[in-house]
Design a protein around this motif. Structure first.
Motif, mmCIF file in Angstrom:
data_model
loop_
_atom_site.group_PDB
_atom_site.id
_atom_site.type_symbol
_atom_site.label_atom_id
_atom_site.label_comp_id
_atom_site.label_asym_id
_atom_site.label_seq_id
_atom_site.Cartn_x
_atom_site.Cartn_y
_atom_site.Cartn_z
ATOM 1 N N VAL A 235 0.840 -1.196 0.000
ATOM 2 C CA VAL A 235 0.000 0.000 0.000
ATOM 3 C C VAL A 235 0.877 1.248 0.000
ATOM 4 O O VAL A 235 0.601 2.225 -0.692
ATOM 5 C CB VAL A 235 -0.961 -0.014 1.203
ATOM 6 N N PHE B 185 1.872 1.731 -3.500
ATOM 7 C CA PHE B 185 0.783 2.257 -4.331
ATOM 8 C C PHE B 185 0.605 3.751 -4.103
ATOM 9 O O PHE B 185 0.372 4.507 -5.032
ATOM 10 C CB PHE B 185 -0.524 1.531 -4.016
ATOM 11 N N MET B 186 0.719 4.161 -2.820
ATOM 12 C CA MET B 186 0.492 5.575 -2.536
ATOM 13 C C MET B 186 1.626 6.440 -3.064
ATOM 14 O O MET B 186 1.502 7.645 -3.148
ATOM 15 C CB MET B 186 0.351 5.782 -1.039
ATOM 16 N N PHE C 15 -6.038 -0.892 7.605
ATOM 17 C CA PHE C 15 -5.733 -0.104 6.418
ATOM 18 C C PHE C 15 -5.548 1.359 6.795
ATOM 19 O O PHE C 15 -4.647 2.030 6.297
ATOM 20 C CB PHE C 15 -6.854 -0.262 5.385
ATOM 21 N N TRP D 234 -2.682 3.917 5.821
ATOM 22 C CA TRP D 234 -3.139 5.087 5.070
ATOM 23 C C TRP D 234 -2.649 6.361 5.759
ATOM 24 O O TRP D 234 -2.048 7.241 5.134
ATOM 25 C CB TRP D 234 -4.662 5.007 5.032
ATOM 26 N N VAL D 235 -2.865 6.443 7.060
ATOM 27 C CA VAL D 235 -2.460 7.624 7.820
ATOM 28 C C VAL D 235 -0.948 7.770 7.798
ATOM 29 O O VAL D 235 -0.408 8.857 7.693
ATOM 30 C CB VAL D 235 -2.981 7.513 9.261
ATOM 31 N N TRP E 108 1.174 7.240 5.521
ATOM 32 C CA TRP E 108 1.735 7.885 4.337
ATOM 33 C C TRP E 108 1.062 9.193 4.022
ATOM 34 O O TRP E 108 1.262 9.754 2.956
ATOM 35 C CB TRP E 108 1.672 6.937 3.142
ATOM 36 N N THR E 109 0.210 9.687 4.933
ATOM 37 C CA THR E 109 -0.459 10.946 4.666
ATOM 38 C C THR E 109 0.061 12.065 5.557
ATOM 39 O O THR E 109 0.287 13.168 5.099
ATOM 40 C CB THR E 109 -1.976 10.791 4.862
ATOM 41 N N PHE E 110 0.254 11.763 6.841
ATOM 42 C CA PHE E 110 0.603 12.832 7.772
ATOM 43 C C PHE E 110 2.069 12.776 8.149
ATOM 44 O O PHE E 110 2.618 11.700 8.361
ATOM 45 C CB PHE E 110 -0.239 12.728 9.041
ATOM 46 N N LEU F 200 -6.991 17.415 7.260
ATOM 47 C CA LEU F 200 -6.554 16.027 7.421
ATOM 48 C C LEU F 200 -7.319 15.122 6.464
ATOM 49 O O LEU F 200 -6.736 14.260 5.803
ATOM 50 C CB LEU F 200 -6.791 15.565 8.861
ATOM 51 N N GLY G 31 -6.103 15.529 2.967
ATOM 52 C CA GLY G 31 -4.852 14.806 2.783
ATOM 53 C C GLY G 31 -5.088 13.322 2.618
ATOM 54 O O GLY G 31 -4.504 12.678 1.752
ATOM 55 N N LEU G 32 -5.967 12.772 3.438
ATOM 56 C CA LEU G 32 -6.241 11.339 3.338
ATOM 57 C C LEU G 32 -6.781 10.979 1.966
ATOM 58 O O LEU G 32 -6.426 9.946 1.396
ATOM 59 C CB LEU G 32 -7.246 10.925 4.419
ATOM 60 N N THR H 72 -3.995 10.779 -0.757
ATOM 61 C CA THR H 72 -3.223 9.536 -0.768
ATOM 62 C C THR H 72 -4.082 8.366 -1.211
ATOM 63 O O THR H 72 -3.608 7.452 -1.869
ATOM 64 C CB THR H 72 -2.624 9.245 0.611
ATOM 65 N N LEU H 73 -5.372 8.390 -0.846
ATOM 66 C CA LEU H 73 -6.244 7.286 -1.266
ATOM 67 C C LEU H 73 -6.364 7.275 -2.785
ATOM 68 O O LEU H 73 -6.297 6.215 -3.418
ATOM 69 C CB LEU H 73 -7.627 7.444 -0.636
ATOM 70 N N ARG I 171 -4.280 8.192 -4.920
ATOM 71 C CA ARG I 171 -3.043 7.755 -5.562
ATOM 72 C C ARG I 171 -2.975 6.251 -5.727
ATOM 73 O O ARG I 171 -2.305 5.750 -6.620
ATOM 74 C CB ARG I 171 -1.855 8.190 -4.720
ATOM 75 N N ILE I 172 -3.638 5.519 -4.844
ATOM 76 C CA ILE I 172 -3.589 4.066 -4.929
ATOM 77 C C ILE I 172 -4.070 3.601 -6.298
ATOM 78 O O ILE I 172 -3.583 2.628 -6.850
ATOM 79 C CB ILE I 172 -4.454 3.456 -3.811
ATOM 80 N N PHE I 173 -5.046 4.332 -6.870
ATOM 81 C CA PHE I 173 -5.667 3.854 -8.095
ATOM 82 C C PHE I 173 -5.038 4.452 -9.345
ATOM 83 O O PHE I 173 -5.464 4.159 -10.447
ATOM 84 C CB PHE I 173 -7.165 4.162 -8.054
ATOM 85 N N LYS J 73 1.016 3.363 -12.109
ATOM 86 C CA LYS J 73 2.276 3.311 -11.370
ATOM 87 C C LYS J 73 3.455 3.565 -12.306
ATOM 88 O O LYS J 73 3.419 3.212 -13.479
ATOM 89 C CB LYS J 73 2.426 1.942 -10.719
#
Ligand code: SF4
Ligand code: SF4
Lengths: 340, 176
Positions: free
Chosen positions: A34, A37-38, A296, A300-301, A303-305, B21, B24-25, B28-29, B31-33, B36
């Motif tokens: 993950v 991917f991010m 998850f 997720w957090v 790689w975000t903060f 916040l 930001g979440l 990043t979410l 980006r997963i899709f 690559k």
């Protein structure tokens, strides 16, 4: 306790233990993929199909690595610290129920290793014991970076344990019991605690990240400042033990969160207890998917903060989360008094 | 015109950090899709840009004779002194009078500056796009005349990595 109960308990212990180990393996891979991917990468995908065996390969690598014990460590404590961290990490999951009770041949098997009447306190107590492992590891390593990491972890965990405890108090007040089954049954009868006490849920969520030493609160192993924090001087299998206990703690914290605020094994709009065996399957699935979401969320957090600075961490803990927790308790008390 | 300094003025909700916040979440979410950037070496390989200086090659005339006349201009220009040439009278009747019987480049000493390519009066030596040559011994990374000619033959028909990525089978010299 008759033979059936004894046998059922042993089977449950084995199942839970193996499940945690397997989840750690999956989590280790998920974390890396993950993350990839991010960051527009693919992550490790060569070992086995989709890289599924990557963590296994990593584990084998850890076992065959040279086990280095630096000269000026305090040997007995140095050797003991990973064990002190790992045992509570694996013990805490015991009180978390993962499904509705199963009826087999006239016996009722609770899907929970131990239904003790102080379930919540048990978890809080054991996670505090786990902190000793980190502190001792940092202290015994005889090197400055682990020492700083260990000190940070003790200060951080003490601060956030308070906020966590206050967030839980609100839940205990409405459900009127310290066992997980009471809390979950109460949520099933009314609605999830998340809808009733979003503030407590938020405080608990933040405290949970801090308690498990994960980003954005991984001050104890801030690699840019402290090399590796408390486990800098550890190698090979002892390092693996720290690694595994971190993930085990993450899993337990997710389960804890789900039980307290998201109804545990409760699937909304369905009465699991009326469905017989299918209800059991459904409830376990509901629990697993909820916990999966929080696992998850951890990645997720991460790689975000960005990581907090130490003083910001302390300010957030004492000046924001603690008062918010108190406000929540006050609000819940007021609401209960007005309704009564 | 005066410079306008834009300062950050948090609105009421911004002070709770929650909207930022969440924003930001979701970044990043998302980006997963997305697609690559990973190039899955060795199944597909990075194609270096035009003018990349990699492994050397020696070129041939149309009739197959080596273009090099063993003048040692390249060896003289080489700052790393990694080219060694042995000259000899050519066996053929027509054309150049001399040719190299031995032409070796120590690839581990070479700094891939491309001076040899510039110095050569006969366009006999070039640097190609090949970058993935590696081996386990120092000896095997001293490439001889046959090897250099083979690189020349392989690289005549277009960029080897583009061909590799199209699924063509390209035997790279030295590469394992
Ligand atoms: S590229 Fe430069 S260092 Fe390499 S052989 Fe040619 S002149 Fe010498
Ligand atoms: S490669 Fe070119 S410069 Fe070098 S010896 Fe041959 S002809 Fe001369």
């Amino acid at each position: 306790m008759d033979t059936f109960d004894l046998l059922a308990t042993i089977i449950k212990v084995v199942i839970v233990f193996v499940t945690i180990l397997v989840t750690i393996i999956i989590l280790g891979l998920a974390e890396r993929r993950v993350s990839g991917f991010m960051q527009y990468r693919l992550g490790p995908n060569r070992v086995g199909p989709w890289g599924l065996l990557q963590t296994v390969a990593d584990g084998i690598k850890f076992l065959f690595k040279e086990d280095i014990i630096p000269d000026n460590v305090n040997r007995p404590i140095y050797l003991l610290a990973p064990v002190i961290t790992m045992i509570p990490a694996f013990m805490t999951f015991a009180v978390i129920p993962f499904g509705v009770p199963l009826e087999i041949a006239g016996h009722t098997v609770k899907l929970q290793v131990a239904d003790i009447n102080i379930g919540l306190l048990y978890i809080l107590a054991l996670t505090s014991v786990g902190v000793y492992g980190l502190v001792l590891a940092g202290w015994s390593a005889g090197s400055k970076y682990p020492l700083l990491g260990g000190l940070r972890s003790s200060a951080q965990l003490i601060s956030y344990e308070l906020a966590m405890g206050l967030a839980i108090v609100g839940v205990i007040m409405v459900s009127g019991g310290l066992t997980f089954n009471e809390i979950i049954t109460h949520q099933q009868a009314t609605s999830w605690n998340f809808w009733k006490q979003p503030l407590a849920a938020l405080v608990f969520l933040v405290a949970m990240f801090a308690e498990t030493n994960r980003l954005p609160f991984d001050l104890t192993e801030a690699e840019q400042e402290l090399v590796g924090g408390y486990h800098t001087e550890y190698s090979s299998f002892k390092f693996l033990m720290f690694y595994m206990s971190e993930y085990a703690n993450v899993i337990t914290a997710s389960g804890f969160m789900v039980c307290l605020f998201f109804g545990g094994w409760d699937m909304p709009f369905i009465d699991e207890k009326a469905l017989g065996h299918w209800g059991v399957v459904l409830s376990v699935l509901a629990f697993v998917s909820k916990v999966g979401f929080f696992l998850f969320l951890y990645i997720w957090v991460r790689w975000t903060f960005p990581r907090f600075r130490y003083d910001q961490l302390m300010r957030l803990g004492w000046k924001v989360l603690l008062p918010l927790g108190l406000v929540n308790i006050f609000a819940v008390g007021l609401w209960m008094a007005l309704r009564a | 015109m005066a410079t306008v300094l834009r300062t950050y003025e948090p609105r009421f909700w911004d002070r709770f950090y929650i909207p930022a916040l969440l924003q930001g979440l979701f970044i990043t979410l998302g980006r997963i899709f997305k697609r690559k950037d990973t190039i899955q070496y060795p199944e597909s390989k990075h194609v270096p840009p035009e003018g990349y200086r990699g492994l050397h090659r020696l070129n041939r005339h149309e009739d197959g004779r080596i273009k090099c006349v063993a003048c040692e201009m390249c060896a003289t220009a080489c700052p790393a002194q990694c080219i060694s040439i042995e000259s000899s009278p050519a066996p053929w009747e027509e054309g150049e009078e001399r040719y190299p019987v031995k032409f070796e480049i120590d690839l581990l000493r070479c700094i891939y500056c491309g001076f040899c390519e510039i110095a050569c009066p006969k366009d006999a030596i070039d640097l190609t796009e090949i970058y993935d040559f590696s081996d386990y011994t120092r000896d095997s990374l001293v490439i001889d005349e046959d090897g250099l000619l083979k690189v020349g033959d392989i690289t005549q028909t277009g960029n080897v990595y583009q061909r590799h990525n199209r699924g063509e089978k390209v035997e790279l010299p030295l590469a394992r």
